[in-house]
Design an enzyme around this catalytic site. Structure first.
Site, short mmCIF file in Angstrom:
data_model
loop_
_atom_site.label_atom_id
_atom_site.label_comp_id
_atom_site.label_asym_id
_atom_site.label_seq_id
_atom_site.Cartn_x
_atom_site.Cartn_y
_atom_site.Cartn_z
CB ALA A 100 -0.92 0.00 1.22
CG ASP B 259 -0.06 -2.51 3.48
OD1 ASP B 259 -0.39 -1.98 4.57
OD2 ASP B 259 0.98 -2.20 2.87
N GLY C 8 6.77 -3.22 6.72
CA GLY C 8 7.67 -3.00 7.84
C GLY C 8 7.36 -1.71 8.56
CB SER D 126 17.28 -1.86 7.21
OG SER D 126 17.89 -0.70 7.75
CE1 TYR E 259 13.13 -0.60 10.61
CE2 TYR E 259 15.48 -0.14 10.56
CZ TYR E 259 14.28 -0.28 9.90
OH TYR E 259 14.22 -0.15 8.53
P1 NAD Z 1 6.18 2.51 4.07
O1 NAD Z 1 5.70 2.93 5.42
O2 NAD Z 1 5.97 3.45 2.94
O3 NAD Z 1 5.58 1.08 3.68
C1 NAD Z 1 5.48 0.05 4.62
C2 NAD Z 1 4.18 -0.69 4.40
O4 NAD Z 1 4.11 -1.71 5.41
C3 NAD Z 1 2.94 0.21 4.55
O5 NAD Z 1 2.08 0.08 3.45
C4 NAD Z 1 2.30 -0.29 5.83
O6 NAD Z 1 0.88 -0.15 5.84
C5 NAD Z 1 2.74 -1.74 5.85
N1 NAD Z 1 2.63 -2.26 7.20
C6 NAD Z 1 3.10 -1.70 8.34
N2 NAD Z 1 2.68 -2.38 9.40
C7 NAD Z 1 1.92 -3.40 8.94
C8 NAD Z 1 1.19 -4.44 9.57
N3 NAD Z 1 1.12 -4.54 10.91
N4 NAD Z 1 0.53 -5.32 8.78
C9 NAD Z 1 0.54 -5.20 7.43
N5 NAD Z 1 1.22 -4.23 6.78
C10 NAD Z 1 1.89 -3.33 7.53
O7 NAD Z 1 7.72 2.20 4.27
P2 NAD Z 1 8.90 1.84 3.24
O8 NAD Z 1 9.97 2.81 3.50
O9 NAD Z 1 8.42 1.59 1.86
O10 NAD Z 1 9.38 0.47 3.92
C11 NAD Z 1 9.43 -0.75 3.23
C12 NAD Z 1 10.47 -1.63 3.94
O11 NAD Z 1 11.75 -1.01 3.80
C13 NAD Z 1 10.24 -1.77 5.44
O12 NAD Z 1 10.50 -3.11 5.81
C14 NAD Z 1 11.29 -0.87 6.05
O13 NAD Z 1 11.72 -1.30 7.32
C15 NAD Z 1 12.41 -0.97 5.04
N6 NAD Z 1 13.36 0.14 5.03
C16 NAD Z 1 12.95 1.42 4.80
C17 NAD Z 1 13.88 2.44 4.76
C18 NAD Z 1 13.49 3.86 4.49
O14 NAD Z 1 14.31 4.77 4.72
N7 NAD Z 1 12.30 4.15 3.99
C19 NAD Z 1 15.23 2.15 4.97
C20 NAD Z 1 15.62 0.84 5.20
C21 NAD Z 1 14.68 -0.17 5.21
#
Ligand code: NAD
Length: 285
Positions: free
Chosen positions: A10, A32, A71, A114, A155
């Site tokens: 999402a 999601d 995440g 990450s 984390y």
């Molecule tokens: P985001 O918040 O845009 O997307 C994360 C998605 O996970 C969201 O759609 C959210 O609704 C879903 N989610 C969260 N909790 C949930 C639950 N309990 N059940 C079902 N779905 C759930 O974040 P993003 O930055 O696209 O993150 C994607 C992945 O990348 C994550 O695992 C995050 O830890 C990792 N990450 C992100 C970054 C960053 O800087 N954005 C850096 C390193 C790693």
């Protein structure tokens, strides 16, 4: 054309990856907590099997690939949910979906990890081991000593544990031997709603903006989705158990000389044991 499951479909990187796969003509089953084909809460023990059931019903028991991007970021007060979604929300889904992946020819899996795995100091090894043992209470106890700094620790521990889980399983008869390629992507700071939420908090924003990123700036969800799609393609047929860092150089900045690492002398017995064990692996695959 294939059938792919994308968790975290999402928003952010999961959304961008799902869009690219759909544009290429694939069927995507989004998972999601909102706006998805399978709406579940991956932080609950009931939500994870419900996600598996929803996916298996829609894919007819065969999956060509999986992207595990759902995440939570290191936001204070959410330690339990961070561990549940970032670790158990990956390994419970993948363990249950593995037979469906095996039924496809050359399925590929990308787990979003990450660069906190190698750039956050003092992450307790006990927390990582506890997660790998499936013991969330022990993991949470191991980071409690950090007080209101525990969220970055759980984390990073969740991402180290999930990366180790990927590397341990990727090379086994059940995964590599069954034709499934399992790898992880380790992004740095990527401009998504997750990072925007961190930047809205002044203390977290200071930590993020003072963090060394040799290229400068933030990554873009679309760029990371391109890496994900590449790691799902035939180009990844020989990619197995790798953790690919796409982080503007932060990992290289902190440990330029410590990776690639030669096996230490203390690892020699384990190394020889693994050489012998490989024969058994070959027989089973
Ligand atoms: P985001 O918040 O845009 O997307 C994360 C998605 O996970 C969201 O759609 C959210 O609704 C879903 N989610 C969260 N909790 C949930 C639950 N309990 N059940 C079902 N779905 C759930 O974040 P993003 O930055 O696209 O993150 C994607 C992945 O990348 C994550 O695992 C995050 O830890 C990792 N990450 C992100 C970054 C960053 O800087 N954005 C850096 C390193 C790693």
């Amino acid at each position: 054309m294939g059938i792919y499951v994308v968790s975290g479909s999402a928003s952010g990187m999961g959304l961008a990856a799902a869009e690219r796969l759909r544009v290429a003509g694939h069927v995507v089953i989004g998972v999601d907590i909102k706006d998805a084909d399978v709406v579940v809460d991956l932080s609950t023990q009931a939500g994870r099997p419900a996600a598996v059931d929803g996916v298996l019903q829609r894919c007819g028991g065969v999956l060509d690939g999986a992207v595990l991007a759902a995440g939570l970021g290191p936001i204070a007060g959410r330690d339990r949910q961070i561990a549940q979604v970032n670790y158990f929300g990956v390994v419970d889904l993948l363990s249950a979906l593995r037979p469906a992946l095996e039924r496809s020819e050359g399925a590929k899996v990308v787990v979003v990890s990450s660069n906190s795995t190698t750039t956050v100091p003092l992450v307790p090894e006990r927390a990582v081991r506890a997660l790998l043992d499936g013991d969330i209470e022990r993991a949470l106890r191991a980071v409690r000593v950090f007080g209101n700094r525990s969220a970055p620790m759980i984390y990073a521990a969740s991402k180290i544990a999930v990366s180790r889980w990927v590397r341990r399983h990727a090379v086994t008869a059940q995964w590599a031997g069954s034709g499934i390629r399992l790898n992880a992507l380790a992004p740095g700071a990527i401009m998504t709603p997750l990072l925007a939420e961190q930047l809205a908090n002044p203390a977290a924003a200071r930590a993020v903006s003072s963090f060394p990123v040799p290229t400068g700036g933030y990554g873009d969800a679309g760029q990371l989705a391109d890496w994900i799609v590449f790691m799902l393609s035939d180009a990844a047929d020989f990619l197995c158990g790798s953790v690919i860092f796409v982080d503007g150089g932060s990992d290289a900045y902190f440990r330029s000389d410590s990776w690639p690492a030669r096996p230490p002398v203390t690892m020699l017995p384990r190394y020889l044991w693994r050489l012998v064990g490989f024969r058994r692996f070959m027989r089973r695959s």
